[in-house]
Design a protein around this motif. Structure first.
Motif, mmCIF file in Angstrom:
data_model
loop_
_atom_site.group_PDB
_atom_site.id
_atom_site.type_symbol
_atom_site.label_atom_id
_atom_site.label_comp_id
_atom_site.label_asym_id
_atom_site.label_seq_id
_atom_site.Cartn_x
_atom_site.Cartn_y
_atom_site.Cartn_z
ATOM 1 N N VAL A 156 0.860 -1.186 0.000
ATOM 2 C CA VAL A 156 0.000 0.000 0.000
ATOM 3 C C VAL A 156 0.890 1.228 0.000
ATOM 4 O O VAL A 156 1.840 1.308 0.764
ATOM 5 C CB VAL A 156 -0.895 0.015 1.271
ATOM 6 N N VAL A 157 0.586 2.131 -0.903
ATOM 7 C CA VAL A 157 1.335 3.385 -0.920
ATOM 8 C C VAL A 157 0.390 4.502 -0.519
ATOM 9 O O VAL A 157 -0.709 4.616 -1.064
ATOM 10 C CB VAL A 157 1.910 3.664 -2.328
ATOM 11 N N VAL A 158 0.823 5.282 0.460
ATOM 12 C CA VAL A 158 -0.029 6.391 0.888
ATOM 13 C C VAL A 158 0.756 7.684 0.847
ATOM 14 O O VAL A 158 1.969 7.690 0.933
ATOM 15 C CB VAL A 158 -0.567 6.189 2.326
ATOM 16 N N THR A 159 0.039 8.756 0.648
ATOM 17 C CA THR A 159 0.678 10.063 0.818
ATOM 18 C C THR A 159 0.913 10.136 2.319
ATOM 19 O O THR A 159 -0.064 10.172 3.070
ATOM 20 C CB THR A 159 -0.258 11.179 0.351
ATOM 21 N N PRO A 160 2.188 10.115 2.764
ATOM 22 C CA PRO A 160 2.414 10.035 4.199
ATOM 23 C C PRO A 160 2.027 11.313 4.927
ATOM 24 O O PRO A 160 2.856 12.000 5.485
ATOM 25 C CB PRO A 160 3.909 9.760 4.293
ATOM 26 N N LYS A 161 0.738 11.595 4.919
ATOM 27 C CA LYS A 161 0.269 12.806 5.547
ATOM 28 C C LYS A 161 0.696 12.896 7.003
ATOM 29 O O LYS A 161 0.970 13.961 7.511
ATOM 30 C CB LYS A 161 -1.240 12.890 5.436
ATOM 31 N N ASP A 162 0.724 11.748 7.674
ATOM 32 C CA ASP A 162 1.226 11.808 9.043
ATOM 33 C C ASP A 162 2.732 11.638 8.982
ATOM 34 O O ASP A 162 3.225 10.614 8.560
ATOM 35 C CB ASP A 162 0.571 10.713 9.904
ATOM 36 N N LEU A 194 4.849 8.559 9.719
ATOM 37 C CA LEU A 194 4.729 7.348 8.894
ATOM 38 C C LEU A 194 5.735 7.358 7.749
ATOM 39 O O LEU A 194 5.846 6.384 7.008
ATOM 40 C CB LEU A 194 3.318 7.251 8.318
ATOM 41 N N VAL A 233 -5.567 14.798 8.204
ATOM 42 C CA VAL A 233 -4.878 14.882 6.918
ATOM 43 C C VAL A 233 -5.675 15.624 5.853
ATOM 44 O O VAL A 233 -5.249 15.710 4.707
ATOM 45 C CB VAL A 233 -4.493 13.470 6.408
ATOM 46 N N PHE A 281 -6.640 5.432 4.889
ATOM 47 C CA PHE A 281 -6.469 4.327 5.826
ATOM 48 C C PHE A 281 -6.377 4.928 7.225
ATOM 49 O O PHE A 281 -5.984 6.091 7.398
ATOM 50 C CB PHE A 281 -5.341 3.384 5.415
ATOM 51 N N PHE A 282 -6.846 4.145 8.165
ATOM 52 C CA PHE A 282 -7.014 4.680 9.507
ATOM 53 C C PHE A 282 -6.520 3.706 10.572
ATOM 54 O O PHE A 282 -6.385 2.505 10.324
ATOM 55 C CB PHE A 282 -8.488 5.041 9.753
ATOM 56 N N VAL A 335 -4.949 8.503 9.040
ATOM 57 C CA VAL A 335 -3.540 8.889 9.065
ATOM 58 C C VAL A 335 -2.907 8.985 7.689
ATOM 59 O O VAL A 335 -1.730 9.285 7.569
ATOM 60 C CB VAL A 335 -2.713 7.951 9.985
ATOM 61 N N GLY A 336 -3.676 8.721 6.641
ATOM 62 C CA GLY A 336 -3.113 8.870 5.307
ATOM 63 C C GLY A 336 -4.171 8.697 4.241
ATOM 64 O O GLY A 336 -5.220 8.092 4.484
ATOM 65 N N VAL A 337 -3.874 9.249 3.067
ATOM 66 C CA VAL A 337 -4.756 9.067 1.921
ATOM 67 C C VAL A 337 -4.082 8.036 1.019
ATOM 68 O O VAL A 337 -2.874 8.098 0.782
ATOM 69 C CB VAL A 337 -4.944 10.396 1.157
ATOM 70 N N VAL A 338 -4.852 7.057 0.549
ATOM 71 C CA VAL A 338 -4.269 5.964 -0.237
ATOM 72 C C VAL A 338 -3.953 6.411 -1.660
ATOM 73 O O VAL A 338 -4.819 6.931 -2.374
ATOM 74 C CB VAL A 338 -5.235 4.762 -0.259
ATOM 75 N N ASP A 339 -2.690 6.204 -2.055
ATOM 76 C CA ASP A 339 -2.284 6.477 -3.435
ATOM 77 C C ASP A 339 -2.479 5.252 -4.311
ATOM 78 O O ASP A 339 -2.941 5.332 -5.438
ATOM 79 C CB ASP A 339 -0.786 6.851 -3.481
ATOM 80 N N ALA A 340 -2.070 4.092 -3.778
ATOM 81 C CA ALA A 340 -2.132 2.874 -4.576
ATOM 82 C C ALA A 340 -2.166 1.653 -3.680
ATOM 83 O O ALA A 340 -1.576 1.639 -2.586
ATOM 84 C CB ALA A 340 -0.900 2.792 -5.490
#
Lengths: 87, 87, 87, 87, 87
Positions: free
Chosen positions: C10-16, C19, E47, E56-57, E79-84
């Motif tokens: 899973v790739v996320v924009t590491p808003k936190d 992370l 976020v 994802f939370f 804690v983040g928005v999923v990119d992929a």
């Protein structure tokens, strides 16, 4: 917290020293209607509840508060005996 | 806490250093009637339980208490061997 | 702890910010028989597990231990790769 | 956190001293559609919620925050009254 | 951690002072296939996620980390928005 009825007792070889002297009761969670809901579990008792009584209990770290400052490894604990439920 | 039967052992490459030397047992939660309830899980053992024995275990942070002061990353731990269940 | 198979990434924009750099893997909990049980979830990986491998993971606060002293906001973490399950 | 409707009150012999004076309400979790989901539970109330009101509550250690510095042994707490849900 | 889609917003009378200014979103957990799994819940957002986005939370105490040093009584947080998601 959830409501439950005390349905039995559990005796264990207190392999974990901090459980020495802690009363362990078998409880069955119940709905306000007194119908059983979910699975029985073992809870630490600090209020002197007896078999057949309706109690309410907490899960998690809070279950160990009544035993402080000893760090008792319990994840469920009876914290009160139910006097009345009003719905 | 819940009742369980020890049904096996698990060997892992202890990639997390704090798990080095911690015995990991596969356990099956059971009801007071000894019927299996729910899914098997892996628990840390600090009481020397053997396969086939009835134990009771805690979930959550309390599972790491017997290993203090090491911060062992476990979320389930066997804290006693059951002598008797009285219902 | 539970057994699981790594099924993806899973790739996320590491808003936190805490992370940043933490590897996030998609895992499917499995029974000792390797049958899937329950829902997939996202876990932090600190052991270099790869897709297809069998791992075991912890839930809750313990999932953040391998990343200390950074306070990583994770509630599931892979803590070992399974070598053998003996039942 | 989850949404719930307050459906009653619970009176207990406050065997655990730290529960003295804490209002305990019976709540039924609900979906955004207001359909009941899951089982009723007992929650500590720190916002003055009344029977019939829609509230939202937290589970776990966070439920005790509003009562600090007293260590109240609760695992569910009402932290707000719902004004609006927009889907 | 779990995947979810943001499906709405919740406005509450911030009876608990530490919730003042915290954005509360209604989220629906989803499987990697994007199928809804389980019940909607309310999560704190740090976020800037919007309705319709995949996020994802985390659940539990970790949900309050992004708001430190304020002790926000929340048990779920985005804690983040999923990119992929790659499976």
């Amino acid at each position: 917290m959830q409501l439950a009825r005390v349905i039995g007792t559990v005796v264990v070889t207190p392999k974990d020293g901090n459980l020495h002297g802690v009363t362990l009761l078998l409880i069955q969670p119940i709905a306000p209607s007194r119908t059983p809901v979910g699975k029985p579990l073992v809870a630490a008792d600090s209020v002197g509840a007896g078999v057949g009584e309706e109690v309410f209990f907490v899960r998690g770290k809070e279950a160990s508060f009544p035993f402080h400052p000893v760090d008792v490894p319990v994840d469920a604990g009876i914290v009160g005996v139910v006097d009345a439920i009003d719905t």
